[in-house]
Design a protein around this motif. Structure first.
Motif: not given
Length: 364
Positions: A41-57
């Motif tokens: 739920h966006g709190t711990c930062a364990t899943c942090k990754a890079d956007v190589v291409d594209g748009e996200v919300d």
């Protein structure tokens, strides 16, 4: 109709279809593509990754877990980020090949037990509509119904049952004053016989069943739940060769639960399991004739007194972030390396903006 986009996950080169109203992590896990994650739920930062291409919300990402400059640099939290175009992400995928990956699925459950087990703590038992496969230590996501004009929200609770119990699952829930899932649902209206919607399994805080080292397990509050799953799996299913020592911390006896259960397990498996319940705000005098059953002081003090060194062991830590951080420091001071320590911090919604984000030192 909600638009769907293609998510390409590097370095795997796997493509996954993801709706615009669906998190990238959810789409990947449902397709059997494993990404690192913990809180979802966006709190711990364990899943942090890079956007190589594209748009996200970026969704409900905590400003502490994903800072503004990181967003500008192209970082995202897949657990809350949703696609707005085809997206290529690059993640730090460190898969434990010894652990099976179980795709996330949706289930309908029925509440078959709901009981008080400690101060502000309830045991919730849910019977699923079909079998679920999971690893010891993982958790499920519950859909909390809309109420009083508030929308449906998700809350997560760890499974306390072993993986061999595939239909009837146990959870431990601590009340959070004002919490939608706890105060407003589990402690405020949920009843035996009610239907619940859940999904899972999630999480990488799991028992490493290919290990044979002695393991120190430290649980605070309902952080006991995934540890109970691990211990039961190890002892009942011969899933772990090493000796397990459980340290359960609480302020006083009224905050602890399942003490007699674990005492019985320790008596039944003296060569494989040791149990140490610890009280930080009660003394031997307070406990009287029961004093010999407990350790006194902070759980970290009891661990330090019990072990001159923990070299050659492994650690599993679960509970409130301050307890997990303190236990981490204690285990490291006893010669455990970060790679040997696995952790799960229990965050709630209030932690999103409080800065209570885990140290990135340990992968879990």
């Amino acid at each position: 109709m909600t638009q769907t986009h293609t998510i390409t996950v590097e370095p795997l080169g796997r493509e996954v279809q993801c709706r615009e109203d669906q998190s990238i992590l959810d789409a990947c896990l449902r397709a059997g593509v494993w990404l690192p994650h913990s809180c979802t739920h966006g709190t711990c930062a364990t899943c942090k990754a890079d956007v190589v291409d594209g748009e996200v919300d970026h969704g409900a990402a905590s400003s502490f877990a994903l800072m503004d400059y990181e967003r500008d640099e192209g970082k995202l939290l897949p657990c809350v980020a949703c696609p707005r175009s085809d997206v290529v992400i690059e993640a730090d995928i460190d898969v434990d090949e010894s652990m099976p990956v179980h795709p996330v699925q949706d289930f309908t459950g029925t509440v078959v037990a709901l009981e008080e087990i400690a101060l502000q703590t309830r045991r919730l038992v849910v019977e699923l509509d079909r079998d679920i496969a999971f690893n010891a230590g993982q958790y499920l996501k519950f859909s909390v119904p809309a109420r009083d004009g508030l929308p449906v929200v998700d809350r997560t609770w760890s499974i306390a049952s072993p993986p061999t119990e595939t239909r009837r699952l146990e959870f431990h829930v601590r009340n959070v004053p004002g919490g939608r899932g706890t105060d407003g649902w589990v402690f405020g209206g949920l009843s035996v016989g009610d239907a619940v919607s859940v999904s899972g399994p999630y999480g990488r805080f799991v028992l490493k069943t290919d290990d044979d080292r002695p393991a120190i397990l430290v649980g605070g509050g309902t952080g006991l739940a995934p540890l109970k799953s691990m211990i039961r799996h190890a002892l009942e299913n011969d899933a772990y060769a090493g000796h397990l020592t459980l340290y359960q911390g609480g302020r006083s006896r009224e905050w602890l639960y399942d003490v007699e259960y674990f005492q019985a397990l320790a008596a039944q498996h003296p060569d494989r399991f040791t149990y140490r319940p610890c009280l930080s705000e009660e003394t031997e005098a307070d406990c009287g004739s029961d004093a010999t059953a407990y350790g006194f002081g902070m759980v970290t003090d009891v661990i330090a007194a019990d072990h001159p060194t923990l070299s050659g062991s492994s650690g599993y830590l679960c509970g409130p972030p301050p307890m997990v951080e303190a236990a981490l420091k204690t285990l490291m001071s006893k010669r455990l390396f970060p790679r040997d320590i696995h952790r799960e911090d229990f965050f709630n919604e209030g932690d999103k903006e409080s800065g209570a984000v885990r140290s990135p030192l340990i992968k879990r």
